[in-house]
Design a protein around this motif. Structure first.
Motif, PDB file in Angstrom:
ATOM      1  N   ALA A 111       0.829  -1.208   0.000  1.00 50.91           N
ATOM      2  CA  ALA A 111       0.000   0.000   0.000  1.00 50.91           C
ATOM      3  C   ALA A 111       0.863   1.258   0.000  1.00 50.91           C
ATOM      4  O   ALA A 111       0.568   2.235  -0.708  1.00 50.91           O
ATOM      5  CB  ALA A 111      -0.931  -0.008   1.209  1.00 50.91           C
ATOM      6  N   LEU A 112       1.939   1.253   0.784  1.00 52.79           N
ATOM      7  CA  LEU A 112       2.842   2.406   0.825  1.00 52.79           C
ATOM      8  C   LEU A 112       3.536   2.603  -0.524  1.00 52.79           C
ATOM      9  O   LEU A 112       3.734   3.745  -0.957  1.00 52.79           O
ATOM     10  CB  LEU A 112       3.881   2.216   1.934  1.00 52.79           C
ATOM     11  CG  LEU A 112       3.344   2.250   3.367  1.00 52.79           C
ATOM     12  CD1 LEU A 112       4.437   1.855   4.351  1.00 52.79           C
ATOM     13  CD2 LEU A 112       2.796   3.628   3.717  1.00 52.79           C
ATOM     14  N   ASP A 113       3.889   1.515  -1.174  1.00 51.47           N
ATOM     15  CA  ASP A 113       4.484   1.623  -2.510  1.00 51.47           C
ATOM     16  C   ASP A 113       3.538   2.352  -3.453  1.00 51.47           C
ATOM     17  O   ASP A 113       3.957   3.212  -4.240  1.00 51.47           O
ATOM     18  CB  ASP A 113       4.790   0.235  -3.076  1.00 51.47           C
ATOM     19  CG  ASP A 113       5.935  -0.472  -2.359  1.00 51.47           C
ATOM     20  OD1 ASP A 113       6.683   0.195  -1.618  1.00 51.47           O
ATOM     21  OD2 ASP A 113       6.062  -1.701  -2.536  1.00 51.47           O
ATOM     22  N   GLY A 114       2.252   2.005  -3.373  1.00 52.76           N
ATOM     23  CA  GLY A 114       1.284   2.627  -4.255  1.00 52.76           C
ATOM     24  C   GLY A 114       1.029   4.083  -3.947  1.00 52.76           C
ATOM     25  O   GLY A 114       0.795   4.888  -4.856  1.00 52.76           O
ATOM     26  N   LEU A 115       1.090   4.453  -2.672  1.00 58.73           N
ATOM     27  CA  LEU A 115       0.803   5.831  -2.265  1.00 58.73           C
ATOM     28  C   LEU A 115       2.015   6.757  -2.351  1.00 58.73           C
ATOM     29  O   LEU A 115       1.883   7.940  -2.650  1.00 58.73           O
ATOM     30  CB  LEU A 115       0.253   5.851  -0.839  1.00 58.73           C
ATOM     31  CG  LEU A 115      -1.135   5.239  -0.641  1.00 58.73           C
ATOM     32  CD1 LEU A 115      -1.455   5.145   0.847  1.00 58.73           C
ATOM     33  CD2 LEU A 115      -2.206   6.052  -1.360  1.00 58.73           C
ATOM     34  N   LEU A 116       3.203   6.203  -2.078  1.00 61.52           N
ATOM     35  CA  LEU A 116       4.395   7.041  -1.971  1.00 61.52           C
ATOM     36  C   LEU A 116       5.455   6.753  -3.019  1.00 61.52           C
ATOM     37  O   LEU A 116       6.373   7.562  -3.203  1.00 61.52           O
ATOM     38  CB  LEU A 116       5.028   6.880  -0.580  1.00 61.52           C
ATOM     39  CG  LEU A 116       4.195   7.324   0.618  1.00 61.52           C
ATOM     40  CD1 LEU A 116       4.915   6.949   1.919  1.00 61.52           C
ATOM     41  CD2 LEU A 116       3.923   8.819   0.577  1.00 61.52           C
ATOM     42  N   GLY A 117       5.362   5.619  -3.691  1.00 61.16           N
ATOM     43  CA  GLY A 117       6.487   5.208  -4.528  1.00 61.16           C
ATOM     44  C   GLY A 117       7.609   4.712  -3.631  1.00 61.16           C
ATOM     45  O   GLY A 117       7.394   3.857  -2.771  1.00 61.16           O
ATOM     46  N   GLU A 118       8.794   5.267  -3.782  1.00 57.40           N
ATOM     47  CA  GLU A 118       9.892   4.920  -2.874  1.00 57.40           C
ATOM     48  C   GLU A 118       9.708   5.642  -1.554  1.00 57.40           C
ATOM     49  O   GLU A 118       9.350   6.814  -1.520  1.00 57.40           O
ATOM     50  CB  GLU A 118      11.236   5.302  -3.492  1.00 57.40           C
ATOM     51  CG  GLU A 118      11.640   4.438  -4.679  1.00 57.40           C
ATOM     52  CD  GLU A 118      13.079   4.713  -5.085  1.00 57.40           C
ATOM     53  OE1 GLU A 118      13.949   4.749  -4.194  1.00 57.40           O
ATOM     54  OE2 GLU A 118      13.306   4.899  -6.290  1.00 57.40           O
ATOM     55  N   TRP A 119       9.940   4.917  -0.446  1.00 57.27           N
ATOM     56  CA  TRP A 119       9.781   5.512   0.869  1.00 57.27           C
ATOM     57  C   TRP A 119      10.918   5.078   1.775  1.00 57.27           C
ATOM     58  O   TRP A 119      11.625   4.122   1.489  1.00 57.27           O
ATOM     59  CB  TRP A 119       8.429   5.161   1.486  1.00 57.27           C
ATOM     60  CG  TRP A 119       8.014   3.715   1.360  1.00 57.27           C
ATOM     61  CD1 TRP A 119       7.399   3.127   0.284  1.00 57.27           C
ATOM     62  CD2 TRP A 119       8.176   2.676   2.341  1.00 57.27           C
ATOM     63  NE1 TRP A 119       7.173   1.788   0.528  1.00 57.27           N
ATOM     64  CE2 TRP A 119       7.618   1.488   1.779  1.00 57.27           C
ATOM     65  CE3 TRP A 119       8.706   2.636   3.620  1.00 57.27           C
ATOM     66  CZ2 TRP A 119       7.614   0.270   2.471  1.00 57.27           C
ATOM     67  CZ3 TRP A 119       8.697   1.423   4.321  1.00 57.27           C
ATOM     68  CH2 TRP A 119       8.149   0.270   3.740  1.00 57.27           C
ATOM     69  N   ILE A 120      11.088   5.838   2.851  1.00 56.76           N
ATOM     70  CA  ILE A 120      12.213   5.625   3.766  1.00 56.76           C
ATOM     71  C   ILE A 120      11.844   4.564   4.792  1.00 56.76           C
ATOM     72  O   ILE A 120      10.836   4.688   5.502  1.00 56.76           O
ATOM     73  CB  ILE A 120      12.584   6.936   4.475  1.00 56.76           C
ATOM     74  CG1 ILE A 120      12.982   7.996   3.436  1.00 56.76           C
ATOM     75  CG2 ILE A 120      13.711   6.705   5.485  1.00 56.76           C
ATOM     76  CD1 ILE A 120      13.150   9.383   4.028  1.00 56.76           C
ATOM     77  N   GLN A 121      12.663   3.532   4.870  1.00 56.23           N
ATOM     78  CA  GLN A 121      12.447   2.478   5.848  1.00 56.23           C
ATOM     79  C   GLN A 121      12.655   3.043   7.251  1.00 56.23           C
ATOM     80  O   GLN A 121      13.737   3.553   7.582  1.00 56.23           O
ATOM     81  CB  GLN A 121      13.422   1.324   5.619  1.00 56.23           C
ATOM     82  CG  GLN A 121      13.352   0.222   6.658  1.00 56.23           C
ATOM     83  CD  GLN A 121      12.074  -0.590   6.576  1.00 56.23           C
ATOM     84  OE1 GLN A 121      11.542  -0.780   5.491  1.00 56.23           O
ATOM     85  NE2 GLN A 121      11.600  -1.070   7.700  1.00 56.23           N
TER      86      GLN A 121
END
Length: 245
Positions: free
Chosen positions: A80-90
């Motif tokens: 879901a985060l991939d879809g909303l943000l693309g790349e994101w910080i772990q």
């Protein structure tokens, strides 16, 4: 990945629920860690309600860094985060631990402490995670949120050069009769009644559900603190996930 319908819900409400994002066993393991720290730091016994003080225990550092909580960022949430943000910080840990003990008071929509958790200087590319560690019934202390308030704030910012956090928040909360009623102790309208603010839908929702459910919210969603009128502790984790720059 969120479905097209879930994307639409997030765009409209700024809130989307991911049921069973982690398992009941994983949730139970997180509760065990939390109760262990509540016992060590505050002398709380999970089987003795007389020991359940303070009502909102803080300083839960061991629980915050527990590896058991890594299950919050399981495959469904990551997708879901991939879809909303693309790349994101772990993130380095699974976030803040939120506990509200039963208070023995009637539940009502709060009129105070409505706020966002980030400012308004620039568009914020982030998503906030709210993970339920136990079953959470209505009135049980689940965080109340104003669905749609991110779009109300976004539109307000197009009408002013003001960006100071408290000033924007206060002006937004005074900008419409429904919002003024929400923040008034002397209410004339039931704040649970959905409304439209200049064409934008808004309503108060509680974050309720089953252990393992996760909510994702826009960072500009207005939310507050509600009493726990239930019989069991409200146990959640929350944290921001930031888009990689």
């Amino acid at each position: 990945m969120l479905t097209a319908e879930e994307h639409d819900v997030f765009e409209r409400d700024g809130i989307v629920k991911i049921p069973s994002a982690f398992t009941s066993d994983e949730a139970a393991a997180m509760r065990d860690v939390l109760w262990s720290e509540l016992s060590a730091r505050h002398g709380m016994d999970r089987d003795d309600r007389a020991t359940w003080t303070p009502l909102r225990p803080t300083g839960l550092k061991t629980t915050k860094s527990s590896r058991a909580a890594l299950a919050v960022l399981g495959p469904r949430v990551r997708s879901a985060l991939d879809g909303l943000l693309g790349e994101w910080i772990q993130p380095k840990h699974a976030g803040q631990v939120l506990v509200t003990m039963p208070e023995g008071v009637p539940w009502s929509v709060p009129h105070r402490q409505w706020h966002t958790d980030v400012g308004f200087e620039t568009p914020t590319e982030a998503v906030k995670i709210w993970a339920l560690l136990g079953d959470l019934e209505p009135g049980g202390g689940g965080t109340p949120q104003v669905a749609g308030s991110h779009r109300i704030i976004e539109r307000f910012l197009t009408t002013t050069d003001e960006r100071e956090f408290k000033a924007v928040r206060d002006q937004v909360l005074r900008s419409d009769p429904w919002l003024r009623n929400l923040t008034s102790e002397q209410r004339t309208v039931d704040p649970l009644e959905p409304t439209e603010i200049e064409g934008l839908p808004a309503r108060v929702v509680e974050l309720t559900g089953q252990a393992g459910d996760v909510y994702l919210t826009h960072p500009w969603i207005l939310h507050s603190i509600a009493p726990n009128a239930g019989d069991v502790p409200r146990m959640m984790r929350s944290r921001f996930i930031w888009k990689a720059q």
